[in-house]
Motif scaffolding. Sequence first.
Motif, short mmCIF file in Angstrom:
data_model
loop_
_atom_site.label_atom_id
_atom_site.label_comp_id
_atom_site.label_asym_id
_atom_site.label_seq_id
_atom_site.Cartn_x
_atom_site.Cartn_y
_atom_site.Cartn_z
N THR A 69 4.01 -38.17 -14.93
CA THR A 69 4.27 -38.99 -16.11
C THR A 69 3.23 -40.08 -16.25
O THR A 69 3.04 -40.91 -15.34
CB THR A 69 5.68 -39.62 -16.03
N VAL A 70 2.54 -40.09 -17.39
CA VAL A 70 1.59 -41.15 -17.70
C VAL A 70 2.37 -42.39 -18.13
O VAL A 70 3.29 -42.31 -18.95
CB VAL A 70 0.64 -40.72 -18.84
N GLY A 71 2.02 -43.51 -17.57
CA GLY A 71 2.69 -44.75 -17.94
C GLY A 71 1.81 -45.95 -17.67
O GLY A 71 0.72 -45.85 -17.09
N THR A 72 2.26 -47.12 -18.11
CA THR A 72 1.55 -48.36 -17.84
C THR A 72 2.03 -48.92 -16.50
O THR A 72 3.18 -48.72 -16.10
CB THR A 72 1.80 -49.40 -18.95
N LEU A 73 1.16 -49.63 -15.82
CA LEU A 73 1.56 -50.29 -14.59
C LEU A 73 0.71 -51.53 -14.37
O LEU A 73 -0.42 -51.63 -14.86
CB LEU A 73 1.45 -49.35 -13.39
N ALA A 74 1.27 -52.49 -13.66
CA ALA A 74 0.54 -53.71 -13.32
C ALA A 74 -0.33 -53.43 -12.10
O ALA A 74 0.14 -52.90 -11.08
CB ALA A 74 1.52 -54.84 -13.02
N HIS A 75 -1.60 -53.78 -12.21
CA HIS A 75 -2.55 -53.43 -11.15
C HIS A 75 -3.50 -54.61 -10.93
O HIS A 75 -3.94 -55.26 -11.88
CB HIS A 75 -3.35 -52.19 -11.58
N LEU A 81 -8.52 -61.57 -8.69
CA LEU A 81 -8.25 -61.35 -10.11
C LEU A 81 -6.74 -61.26 -10.34
O LEU A 81 -6.01 -60.77 -9.48
CB LEU A 81 -8.92 -60.08 -10.59
N PRO A 82 -6.26 -61.69 -11.50
CA PRO A 82 -4.83 -61.55 -11.80
C PRO A 82 -4.44 -60.08 -11.98
O PRO A 82 -5.29 -59.20 -12.16
CB PRO A 82 -4.68 -62.32 -13.12
N LEU A 83 -3.16 -59.84 -11.96
CA LEU A 83 -2.65 -58.52 -12.31
C LEU A 83 -3.00 -58.20 -13.76
O LEU A 83 -3.02 -59.08 -14.62
CB LEU A 83 -1.13 -58.47 -12.15
N SER A 84 -3.29 -56.94 -14.01
CA SER A 84 -3.56 -56.51 -15.38
C SER A 84 -2.89 -55.17 -15.60
O SER A 84 -2.41 -54.52 -14.67
CB SER A 84 -5.07 -56.42 -15.64
N THR A 85 -2.89 -54.71 -16.83
CA THR A 85 -2.24 -53.45 -17.18
C THR A 85 -3.25 -52.32 -17.19
O THR A 85 -4.29 -52.40 -17.84
CB THR A 85 -1.56 -53.56 -18.56
N VAL A 86 -2.93 -51.26 -16.46
CA VAL A 86 -3.71 -50.03 -16.48
C VAL A 86 -2.76 -48.89 -16.76
O VAL A 86 -1.55 -49.06 -16.88
CB VAL A 86 -4.46 -49.80 -15.15
N TRP A 87 -3.32 -47.70 -16.88
CA TRP A 87 -2.50 -46.49 -16.99
C TRP A 87 -2.60 -45.72 -15.68
O TRP A 87 -3.61 -45.77 -14.97
CB TRP A 87 -2.99 -45.59 -18.13
N GLY A 88 -1.54 -45.01 -15.39
CA GLY A 88 -1.53 -44.18 -14.18
C GLY A 88 -0.55 -43.04 -14.33
O GLY A 88 0.08 -42.86 -15.38
N MET A 201 -8.86 -46.18 -18.74
CA MET A 201 -7.58 -46.85 -18.50
C MET A 201 -6.94 -46.44 -17.17
O MET A 201 -6.02 -47.11 -16.71
CB MET A 201 -6.61 -46.56 -19.65
N GLY A 202 -7.42 -45.31 -16.57
CA GLY A 202 -6.92 -44.96 -15.24
C GLY A 202 -6.44 -43.55 -15.05
O GLY A 202 -5.93 -43.21 -13.97
N LEU A 203 -6.58 -42.68 -16.05
CA LEU A 203 -5.97 -41.35 -15.97
C LEU A 203 -6.86 -40.37 -15.21
O LEU A 203 -7.62 -39.58 -15.79
CB LEU A 203 -5.64 -40.83 -17.37
N ALA A 204 -6.73 -40.40 -13.89
CA ALA A 204 -7.47 -39.51 -12.99
C ALA A 204 -6.75 -39.47 -11.65
O ALA A 204 -6.07 -40.42 -11.26
CB ALA A 204 -8.91 -39.97 -12.82
N GLY A 205 -6.94 -38.36 -10.94
CA GLY A 205 -6.37 -38.22 -9.60
C GLY A 205 -6.93 -37.00 -8.91
O GLY A 205 -7.58 -36.14 -9.53
#
Length: 549
Positions: A69-75, A81-88, A201-205
């Motif tokens: 499931t693709v979703g937003t997460l705090a990273h 650096l502060p937490l920011s929003t990425v996708w994972g 945004m982060g969609l890789a694995g």
Amino acid sequence: MTITRRRFLAGTSLAAGAAMAGALPGGRPAVAAAGLTPFVDRLPVPPPAKPVGKALVGPYPTADVYRMTVGTLAHRFHRDLPLSTVWGYNGSYPGPTISAVSGRPLYVQWVNGLPNAPHPLWSPAFAAAHGPGIGGTSPDAARTVAHLHGGRVPPDADGWPEEIVLPGRSTKPYLYPNFQEAATLWYHDHALGITRLNVMMGLAGAYVIKDGWENALPLPKGAYDVPLIVQDRMLTSLGRISYPLDLAPEFFGDVNVVNGKVWPYLDVARGKYRFRVVNGCNSKFLDLAFADGRAFAQIASDQGLLPAPEIRTSVRLAPGERVEIVADFQRDRPGAGIVLVNRLAPAPYPGGGNAAVPENVMAFRVGSAYGHTAALPTKLRTVLPSVPQQTRWTTSQYLEKIPESAAKATRRFTLIEATNTGTAICVNAGGFTPAIRDEAGKIQWSDPLPFKVKAGDVEIWEFTNETVDTHPVHVHLAQMQLLGRISPPGTPAAGSAEGPGVVKDTWQLHPGETIRLIGRFEGYPGKYAFHCHILEHEDCEMMRWFELV
């Protein structure tokens, strides 16, 4: 580096776009690499993906089923650096590692769990690319498509760029047969026209296939077998991803990120480690080396084991390429710090040349305990003139070296930078369209090729590069071997193993060069893409497709 008009436009476009992105609400101009302390964050190792059940029905009822499931997460990219929003995927950036076994199918259902809101990196200028607005959707929709890079899969599971998944929707379970040798593959987004944004945004694995032969070799395993997904990012002072607001010809970040962290460190035992390295950058080429010049062994390429380990002091990877290397820390004193660097400048390759000061990638901190100390095998697999299909599909013990005489056809393509095309196609901020021209002179994604490929046939594909950049050419489905290169003087030497007995799916094609590849097109009838794996090029027309019949 010679500053041509094309280079000037590309450089100014990227700089201006990045500054604008950094000035968006909630951010200030992007932080410089020098503003962060290296090697203060521990390297995260992506968690293993876990099946949610069995298929129960269909051709493989006992196959595991995964739901990603693709979703937003705090990273947090870096300690400072502060937490920011990425996708994972499934709450992880990078996504969980899917472990597979050769010859054992599995299913993956891909779910778009993103908010039904505009894409966070969207700019109105992106609507000029081929893809935004497809199927009557909003141009800024957060649409996704999952592709298993390097997988021999049916066409309806390959991640056809037009088969978009909108927020709140999902695919049917994709069948991944795993009828191929042990290798390090990876999955990433492939949505038409916005692949670069979704991967940014982060969609890789990672997707790792193993088999009995490879498992029996005395190679590092368990905690000594580590995936390294290397990417680059430009981050604002609030830790947010900054990206150009125009159709930049390429993207180069100011920090290297490994498994989601800026310049991390890994505590290592005194012994050997197997690193599965993925160049997950949008545009950036990597020439990886240890800062102290030590040698390491390359044991595998995109599509699996080499015939024997190859000793190297550096390895050059284009976006999309993978290598597996074995590094040995056995002789290092406890407490030693070993740094992995990128020796290339953050610019189009090869024009940018080497960096004045190599970029940090990550560090290794040597402990006192001993780890995997067994000697590397001198032989990894056997190359034969012919290998039965069932053997090819279930074990990496043997590799078939395909003779040129087996080819049923030769196809020729030319990589170009088109201007004044007179057609409504994507033109980037540099004023040109990167494209792949076929033998009929067509260049658009929507143009069918003047041929079809017969399933099971061996073909030769020749690619000629008429541009000033090196392009990583990636052909879906096909596992290709090198017949040869026709190169002008001064062409860069091979960046990693690519000789007899080496199988790859992504190839570096240098300026003025022709590369000749041969492969057996085994698999499933349907349509498959091939393209440059510089994502800014892929998204702006440098992608075509072929049909297997």
